[in-house]
Every structure is written in structure tokens, then in C-alpha cells.
Design a protein around this motif. Structure first.
Motif, PDB file in Angstrom:
ATOM      1  N   GLU A 110     -11.386 -26.722  13.595  1.00 51.97           N
ATOM      2  CA  GLU A 110     -12.226 -26.387  12.451  1.00 51.97           C
ATOM      3  C   GLU A 110     -12.234 -24.884  12.185  1.00 51.97           C
ATOM      4  OE1 GLU A 110     -13.943 -28.330  10.192  1.00 51.97           O
ATOM      5  OE2 GLU A 110     -12.718 -29.913  11.106  1.00 51.97           O
ATOM      6  N   GLU A 113      -8.926 -24.093  10.575  1.00 52.62           N
ATOM      7  CA  GLU A 113      -8.857 -24.596   9.201  1.00 52.62           C
ATOM      8  C   GLU A 113      -9.706 -23.749   8.254  1.00 52.62           C
ATOM      9  OE1 GLU A 113      -9.722 -28.670   6.604  1.00 52.62           O
ATOM     10  OE2 GLU A 113      -9.805 -28.715   8.794  1.00 52.62           O
ATOM     11  N   HIS A 114     -10.914 -23.426   8.667  1.00 53.68           N
ATOM     12  CA  HIS A 114     -11.780 -22.602   7.822  1.00 53.68           C
ATOM     13  C   HIS A 114     -11.153 -21.232   7.589  1.00 53.68           C
ATOM     14  CE1 HIS A 114     -14.876 -25.648   8.416  1.00 53.68           C
ATOM     15  NE2 HIS A 114     -15.648 -25.000   7.575  1.00 53.68           N
ATOM     16  N   HIS A 115     -10.550 -20.679   8.642  1.00 52.02           N
ATOM     17  CA  HIS A 115      -9.921 -19.374   8.496  1.00 52.02           C
ATOM     18  C   HIS A 115      -8.735 -19.442   7.546  1.00 52.02           C
ATOM     19  CE1 HIS A 115      -7.147 -16.089   9.883  1.00 52.02           C
ATOM     20  NE2 HIS A 115      -8.259 -15.406   9.684  1.00 52.02           N
ATOM     21  N   SER A 116      -7.916 -20.477   7.660  1.00 52.64           N
ATOM     22  CA  SER A 116      -6.739 -20.607   6.800  1.00 52.64           C
ATOM     23  C   SER A 116      -7.112 -20.771   5.331  1.00 52.64           C
ATOM     24  CB  SER A 116      -5.884 -21.802   7.255  1.00 52.64           C
ATOM     25  OG  SER A 116      -6.557 -23.028   7.021  1.00 52.64           O
ATOM     26  N   LYS A 117      -8.294 -21.328   5.065  1.00 50.31           N
ATOM     27  CA  LYS A 117      -8.750 -21.539   3.689  1.00 50.31           C
ATOM     28  C   LYS A 117      -9.612 -20.385   3.178  1.00 50.31           C
ATOM     29  CE  LYS A 117      -8.760 -26.605   3.946  1.00 50.31           C
ATOM     30  NZ  LYS A 117      -9.600 -27.836   3.843  1.00 50.31           N
ATOM     31  N   GLY A 118      -9.768 -19.338   4.021  1.00 47.33           N
ATOM     32  CA  GLY A 118     -10.604 -18.220   3.613  1.00 47.33           C
ATOM     33  C   GLY A 118     -12.073 -18.562   3.572  1.00 47.33           C
ATOM     34  N   LYS A 119     -12.480 -19.538   4.393  1.00 47.35           N
ATOM     35  CA  LYS A 119     -13.876 -19.976   4.406  1.00 47.35           C
ATOM     36  C   LYS A 119     -14.491 -19.837   5.793  1.00 47.35           C
ATOM     37  CE  LYS A 119     -13.489 -23.275   0.587  1.00 47.35           C
ATOM     38  NZ  LYS A 119     -13.707 -24.698   0.168  1.00 47.35           N
ATOM     39  N   ASN A 258     -19.970 -22.853   6.427  1.00 49.14           N
ATOM     40  CA  ASN A 258     -18.740 -22.059   6.605  1.00 49.14           C
ATOM     41  C   ASN A 258     -19.005 -20.790   7.408  1.00 49.14           C
ATOM     42  OD1 ASN A 258     -17.081 -23.819   4.996  1.00 49.14           O
ATOM     43  ND2 ASN A 258     -17.997 -22.901   3.175  1.00 49.14           N
TER      44      ASN A 258
END
Length: 325
Positions: A110, A113-119, A258
Motif C-alpha cells: 500500500e 502504491e500510494h507513493h507511485s500514484k503521488g498519494k 492517504n
């Protein structure tokens, strides 16, 4: 003459009723949705309901809203004071029976994933302040000591909860006569109970971003062993958080906001007295600090000596009957 009910009891009942109808109701629904979105809940074929499959292979349905309400209403004196005066007003459903390894892997994925989406943002206690984006550290952004999860072991057998090296909710930091129990022992003691496989808890309303209990017994910094002793006196009805509690709390915050769970800018450790490693005689501690300079964040779960001196600990109020072993 008929004795009139005390006003204090009316106030507590009113506070409790209001909390159950508003904050508890909203938090419960949001957490169930979050745990489902994270893939931690599954439909259990035998009971046709959502739940988890534990380290022992058994199925554990998620406690229902009504089961929790019934427990609290049947024991208002046990919980209402902690809610009203100590601000333990955040309900948490910790999927205790799940392998610690799986919870940690879920948190790692998680975060990535959050980092990859800028979140991936810093803890923000108010919605009126701008979000602060975070970057993951280049070296060991997700660092869990082998004390708790041994990456060299066979998959599915890496956690201290599976090997039996972790004792939960000890009353003494000792290799023997520690007063705690392994996850397998706790699950066996929970058999037949409404919350079996889960630990339902009240957490402090941590709008400050830290969520810790500061105790002055005596009025200076004390060791973790000193805090453990405080559970018998100034912190009655409370217990230290476990690894499972903290990761679940982190996942919920990350999924819903987030945001990371801590707001510290240094390497301070947040002791989790609910998890004690028997082999190394260490208490679990967590940290997720970010740098003031470049907003780089890293996650760490490690072990500390019981003689370690601190200012604070994280605590929770467990909901449910006392287990019999």
C-alpha cells in the motif's frame, strides 16, 4: 423513599448513547469497507459472511456492529469513563488472527502504491492545511527487524506470531512467567466468543498525530518496564498496542486519508508494549518519521530493551470479556 438515579449515570448513558449512534456507527462502517478494499476480508464459505482466515487455519467472521454494541451496553461502567474522560473514542477492529507477515506485506504494498500514484502524504490533523507529499527513502524504506518477521524463513512462517516467539500482553518482561500468551494460545482461548480471531479496541482520539499516552509515575522519564507496571495503577483498563494493532491503524489511515500515521521529524520510537519477543527479550517499537529537508519517509518496526527510557507509550482499551486460559 425511592432512591433517585444519580445525574452522573444519566450523563454517562447520554454520552454513550450519542457515541454509539454517531462516531462508533460511522467508524465501524468505514473500517469494514477499508478492510474489504485492502483485501484483508474475504467471504467465508462456511458461514457466508465476511471474515478472515487465521494462522491456525480457522475462519473468523468479523464482529458485527450489534455484538460490539451489546458488549459495551452490558458493561457501561467498564468503558464509558475511558471514552468520556480519557478520550478513547476511536473504535478499531484488529484482524488479530491474520499472520503478522501478511499485514506487513499489505502495508508495504500500500505504501508503494500510494507513493507511485503521488498519494502519500504526511499526517495532517486538519483538512484546512495543504497536503505535504512524501517520498519513500532510497535505502530500506520498509525496514522490519527479523525479531518480528524473518525474511529468510519460508513464506508463511516468517512472523514471530507463527513461530511462537511473540508473547502478547505480558505482565512482566521475562522469558518465563511473563504472564502473556502466544497468538495460538489466545485464539484457542477465544473459541466460541463473539470476537474470536479479532481484537476490538478503543483507541485515543489522536488528532494531534501522535496518539500516545504520557504518564508521569514517577514524575520523570521512566523505563518501559515502569510503564508496564502502570497498567496496574494509573492505566487500569488499558493495554499496550500490538504490532497487529499498529499496522492496522496505519493501513486504515493510509487508505482513508492517504497519510502516514506519525507526524514526527526524528527517529523517535513509539513503543508497542502489547508485543514482546521471548527469545530476544525485546519489546516492539515502531516509527515512520519523515525528513524536514526533503520529506523522505521510511517505515521501521524493531525491538527495544525493556530498560529503554521513554516519555510515552501507545495504549488501547480492549473491548470484550477477559480471556480464560
Amino acid at each position: 423513599m425511592t432512591e433517585q438515579p444519580k445525574l452522573e449515570n444519566k450523563e454517562q448513558k447520554s454520552f454513550l448513547d450519542n457515541w454509539l449512534e454517531t462516531e462508533f456507527n460511522a467508524d465501524y462502517d468505514a473500517q469494514v469497507k477499508t478492510l474489504r478494499n485492502l483485501g484483508l476480508l474475504e467471504i467465508l464459505p462456511d458461514i457466508d459472511n465476511y471474515g478472515i482466515r487465521g494462522v491456525d487455519g480457522n475462519e473468523y467472521p468479523i464482529p458485527t456492529k450489534q455484538q460490539i454494541i451489546d458488549e459495551i451496553r452490558n458493561n457501561p461502567e467498564k468503558y464509558s469513563g475511558k471514552m468520556k474522560y480519557d478520550e478513547f473514542t476511536k473504535i478499531q477492529l484488529t484482524p488479530f488472527a491474520l499472520p503478522l507477515e501478511r499485514l506487513a506485506m499489505t502495508l508495504e504494498s500500500e505504501l508503494l502504491e500510494h507513493h507511485s500514484k503521488g498519494k502519500l502524504f504526511a499526517f495532517n490533523e486538519t483538512e484546512f492545511l495543504p497536503e505535504r507529499p512524501l517520498k519513500l527513502g532510497v535505502k530500506n524504506p520498509f525496514d522490519i527487524a527479523s525479531t518480528w518477521i524473518n525474511s529468510r524463513a519460508e513464506e508463511g512462517k516468517r512472523g514471530a506470531d507463527v513461530t511462537g516467539d511473540c508473547a502478547y500482553h505480558v505482565t512482566a518482561f521475562a522469558r518465563v512467567n511473563h504472564g502473556g500468551h502466544t497468538k495460538t494460545e489466545i485464539l484457542a482461548a477465544q473459541a466460541g466468543l463473539s470476537f474470536a480471531g479479532w481484537e476490538v479496541k478503543l483507541l485515543e482520539n489522536d488528532q494531534s498525530g501522535f496518539g500516545f499516552k504520557s504518564v508521569r509515575i514517577p514524575p520523570e522519564r521512566i523505563s518501559l518496564a515502569g510503564f508496564l507496571a502502570a497498567f496496574k495503577f494509573g492505566l487500569r483498563g488499558e493495554q499496550g498496542l500490538t504490532n497487529e494493532d499498529w499496522i492496522t491503524k496505519f493501513l486504515i489511515r493510509l487508505e482513508r486519508k492517504n497519510q502516514v500515521i506519525d507526524r514526527s521529524f526524528d527517529r523517535k520510537l513509539y513503543p508497542l508494549l502489547g508485543s514482546f519477543n521471548l527469545g530476544l527479550q525485546q519489546i516492539s517499537a515502531s516509527t515512520c518519521p519523515f525528513s524536514r529537508l526533503d520529506s523522505t519517509v521510511s517505515f521501521r518496526l524493531c525491538g527495544v530493551d525493556p530498560n529503554h527510557v521513554v516519555d510515552y507509550i501507545r495504549t488501547a482499551v480492549p473491548i470484550g470479556p477477559e480471556l480464560r486460559f
